[in-house]
Every structure is written in C-alpha cells, then in structure tokens.
Design a protein around this motif. Structure first.
Motif, PDB file in Angstrom:
ATOM      1  N   ALA A 276       0.822  -1.199   0.000  1.00 34.45           N
ATOM      2  CA  ALA A 276       0.000   0.000   0.000  1.00 34.45           C
ATOM      3  C   ALA A 276       0.863   1.258   0.000  1.00 34.45           C
ATOM      4  CB  ALA A 276      -0.932  -0.004   1.214  1.00 34.45           C
ATOM      5  N   VAL A 280       1.063   4.449  -2.611  1.00 33.50           N
ATOM      6  CA  VAL A 280       0.953   5.841  -2.176  1.00 33.50           C
ATOM      7  C   VAL A 280       2.171   6.637  -2.628  1.00 33.50           C
ATOM      8  CG1 VAL A 280       0.842   7.361  -0.150  1.00 33.50           C
ATOM      9  CG2 VAL A 280      -0.577   5.308  -0.244  1.00 33.50           C
ATOM     10  N   ALA A 308      -5.780   8.308   1.212  1.00 32.28           N
ATOM     11  CA  ALA A 308      -4.834   7.191   1.229  1.00 32.28           C
ATOM     12  C   ALA A 308      -3.824   7.352   2.363  1.00 32.28           C
ATOM     13  CB  ALA A 308      -4.114   7.096  -0.112  1.00 32.28           C
ATOM     14  N   SER A 311      -5.544   6.618   5.745  1.00 33.25           N
ATOM     15  CA  SER A 311      -5.780   5.183   5.925  1.00 33.25           C
ATOM     16  C   SER A 311      -4.477   4.440   6.174  1.00 33.25           C
ATOM     17  CB  SER A 311      -6.484   4.608   4.691  1.00 33.25           C
ATOM     18  OG  SER A 311      -7.762   5.201   4.513  1.00 33.25           O
ATOM     19  N   LEU A 312      -3.397   4.895   5.540  1.00 36.34           N
ATOM     20  CA  LEU A 312      -2.103   4.255   5.745  1.00 36.34           C
ATOM     21  C   LEU A 312      -1.611   4.465   7.170  1.00 36.34           C
ATOM     22  CD1 LEU A 312       0.214   2.657   4.521  1.00 36.34           C
ATOM     23  CD2 LEU A 312       1.186   4.804   3.677  1.00 36.34           C
ATOM     24  N   ILE A 359      -6.468   1.488   0.558  1.00 35.02           N
ATOM     25  CA  ILE A 359      -5.391   2.462   0.363  1.00 35.02           C
ATOM     26  C   ILE A 359      -4.922   2.463  -1.088  1.00 35.02           C
ATOM     27  CG2 ILE A 359      -3.002   3.015   0.962  1.00 35.02           C
ATOM     28  CD1 ILE A 359      -3.684   1.802   3.783  1.00 35.02           C
TER      29      ILE A 359
END
Length: 418
Positions: A276, A280, A308, A311-312, A359
C-alpha cells in the motif's frame, strides 16, 4: 519512515520476542541491531524493486531479491545467538517485511512466510537436537523455508489435515496433496502439517520439517493469478521421508496459537502495508508532478491522496498495536491462548487486508489514468493486484465465521486508555 515509528515520528525501540527467540537486549544494542538490519533490508529492497515488474509479468520467482537477502544474511536473523544467529526480534522481521513489500509484494510475502516457519521452529523445536541443528543451518547456510499447511480436501482450514505421518520403527513417511505450496520448488527445506498418525482425528496435527533431500514434489496445479505472481504458489503432490526426530515435539494446535498464526498475521500485514505504501509513493509523485506543471495548483485527485495517507497511518497503527500486544503476551501461554488475544490476532489479518486494498484503491483514484496504466512510473496496477490477494489468502470470510462466536463474548473495555 519505519513501519514501527509512532505517529509523532518518534521511533519505537524494537523489543525482542523473548526466549527462545532471544533475550531482550539493552536499548543501545537493540537500536544497533535494528539500524543494521534496516540498512541491509533497504539494499535488498532496491534489488527487489528493480526486478518486481519482470517477476510480476512472468510470474517467476524473485531469484535476484532472495539471493540478495541471503547475501545480506537476512534469512536467519531470528536465530538465537547461542546457535550462531543474531537473536533479532519479531519486530525486526516485521519491519523488513514492510520494506520488501514496499518494493515487491511477492518478495515481501516470501520473506514473511519464511520467517513465520523459522519462528515456529525456534519457539517450539529447540528441545529437539534435530531441529536445533536445522535452525543453526538456517543461519549459517541461509536456508529458505517453505510451508505446506493446506490440502485439497481442507482448503484454507489450517487446523485440519487429511494426510498422516506414517511411522515404522524410527522412520517416517508422509504423502500429501497440497493445493498451495508457495515457492516449494525453490525452497531449501519445507515444513508441513499432518495428522499425528493414521488413526488420529483431522485436528490432531503435528508439524514436520523436511530438508531438500528428504522430499519430492510432483506438480499438479499451476499458478497463473491476478497478483502475488512471484510467490509461485503452485500445487504439488508431496512425498517426504525421514526420521521421527523431524516431527516437532509440540502439538500443532499450540504452535499455531502461540506462534504460527500471530507471527503470520503480523508479517503478512506488514507486507500488505508495504504494498500500500508503494502505491501511495507513486500517487504522491504523480500529484507533485501535476502540481508543478500547473503552477502549484493541486489536481482533483489530490483528495484521494489525502484519504490514502490517512488510511495508511491507521494501518500502520493497527499493526504496531498488534505487535505490541504480541510482544506483551508471548511468554504467557494463558494470554496467548485467551479468546481476546486469538480474536485480536485473527482480526488483524482481516483489518489489514481490507485497509490495504482501500489504500491502493485511493492511490489509483489519486493518479487517475496514469495509475491505471500497466506501464509508466505512476502505475499502481501491480500494487492493486497484489493487495487484492490479501482478502483471499486464508479467506476473510472463513476467519470472520471462526471468530463470530467470540464476538458475542469479548466486550470492549470501559475506557480507551485503560
């Protein structure tokens, strides 16, 4: 930034997992181990990233990256010092999984599955002279371990086996139809589950280790999949032969609850977080480039990058919290077997897989067509396909069904900080 850094950027010291995975060192020594491992991991990650597109395209084993991991002596980091190893922490292995997953999902997942089996051998096999020698060899020879825990009849149910250990005097034999054996053809040794004996129930399992010369694999199912193509998780008929000493003394039920499942879910989640993060990274580079070309005007997709990133941060915090929980419980059998701990570690897998997919999807929306393309520096298609594997690798529905009863019994705490 390391996976295990806190939200305010302060690095959390790695804590060893406790005997027999190593005695907790002083803080200065722990930092020195971690810094050295991180540097070596980054060297391997650079090679993994270079070959990741070709590995994915051809669904081939990431040979260059794994050879680099052996050259950097990363396969035996968990081996205790008394057996010649580094006595590194589970947290160190988790961090390396994150770094490798960020570069190449297949490389990261292979490393994670290897370390899961190494942890099981160290924690549950060192009372056996045969397994002590195998653990020593993992460090000195940088052996790559594969595992076989699924069968044609059992699917993803790791707690049931159809095959059984056949014993004659001190000799053992094992025949198994395994629908998935990740990188089995490339492994130096293989650890597999089986029923204790022919008359044992499916849930009475043991774990057996076989070196390369002890087993034969017959290819039965190929591996042409959407993602994680480089894990080469084909199906095989397995035939192994050896001595009774190769059976780990502890029942698999205990191995699975204390080590196999929690370490697997921690390392797998770190790989997915790495995948993920890689997506990103590309989305951020795209947004920066677009802003430069538009006099600092952010493109519409920048809102998805914000989502993103948020959420990461959540995913990293979830994994770090679970790792802290495991380290606190790892020397307490009752805590490891508690309903709350088992539920938490199982749900880690579900939560991490769902977040990683979300993500990467947000990263795709941020970069638009540039991310959707299979070619180009901003493509996140490989990352999306790799992330999608997370929900079907030990299917989330199976896990949710297994912990459904626990949801009725485990109540949330009365306060957030207590």
């Amino acid at each position: 930034m390391s996976l295990l850094e806190s939200h305010n950027g302060i690095r959390r010291e790695p804590v060893l997992n406790g005997p027999p995975l190593g005695t907790k060192p002083n803080t200065e020594h722990a930092v020195r181990i971690a810094d050295d491992l991180h540097g070596r991991a980054q060297a391997v990650a650079a090679i993994a990233a270079k070959h990741a597109p070709a590995v994915d395209r051809a669904a081939r084993f990431p040979e260059q990256a794994i050879l680099a991991a052996k050259d950097q002596r990363l396969l035996g980091i968990l081996v205790p010092k008394e057996l010649g190893g580094e006595g590194a922490a589970i947290s160190d292995a988790v961090d390396i999984c994150y770094a490798l997953g960020r570069a190449c999902g297949s490389t990261g997942l292979i490393y994670a599955m290897h370390q899961m089996m190494v942890a099981c051998l160290i924690r549950h096999g060192l009372d056996s002279a045969w397994h002590r020698q195998l653990v020593r060899r993992i460090h000195t020879e940088q052996l790559l371990l594969a595992s076989s825990t699924t069968e044609g009849h059992g699917g993803g149910d790791l707690r049931k086996s159809q095959c059984a250990v056949e014993l004659e005097n001190s000799d053992i034999a094992l025949t198994k139809s395994a629908t998935v054996v990740s990188y089995g053809a490339q492994a130096d040794a293989l650890v597999t589950t089986a029923r204790r004996s022919a008359d044992a129930p499916a849930s009475d399992q043991v774990l057996v280790a076989f070196c390369k010369d002890d087993f034969r694999l017959e290819h039965i199912v190929g591996w042409d999949t959407l993602g994680m193509r480089g894990t080469c998780s084909a199906g095989f008929n397995f035939e192994g032969a050896g001595k009774i000493d190769q059976v780990l003394p502890a029942p698999y039920q205990r191995i699975h609850a204390h080590t196999g499942m929690p370490v697997a879910h921690l390392t797998w989640s770190a790989v997915w977080a790495g995948v993920a993060t890689g997506a990103v990274d590309r989305a951020r580079a795209f947004i920066r480039g677009a802003a430069r070309n538009a006099n600092a005007q952010l493109p519409p997709g920048s809102a998805h990058l914000t989502r993103a990133n948020a959420s990461l941060r959540t995913l990293r915090a979830v994994i770090a919290s679970a790792l802290k929980q495991y380290e606190a419980a790892c020397d307490d059998a009752r805590a490891l077997e508690s309903l709350e701990f088992q539920t938490s570690m199982n749900m880690l897998k579900v939560t991490a897989s769902e977040l990683s997919i979300a993500i990467v999807s947000s990263a795709l929306q941020a970069s638009g067509l540039a991310g959707y393309r299979n070619d180009g520096e901003f493509s996140v298609t490989r990352h999306l396909r790799d992330a999608m594997s997370s929900s079907v690798m030990i299917n989330n529905d199976r896990i949710l069904a297994n912990v459904a009863g626990a949801s009725l019994l485990v109540e949330p705490p009365a306060f957030l900080t207590k």
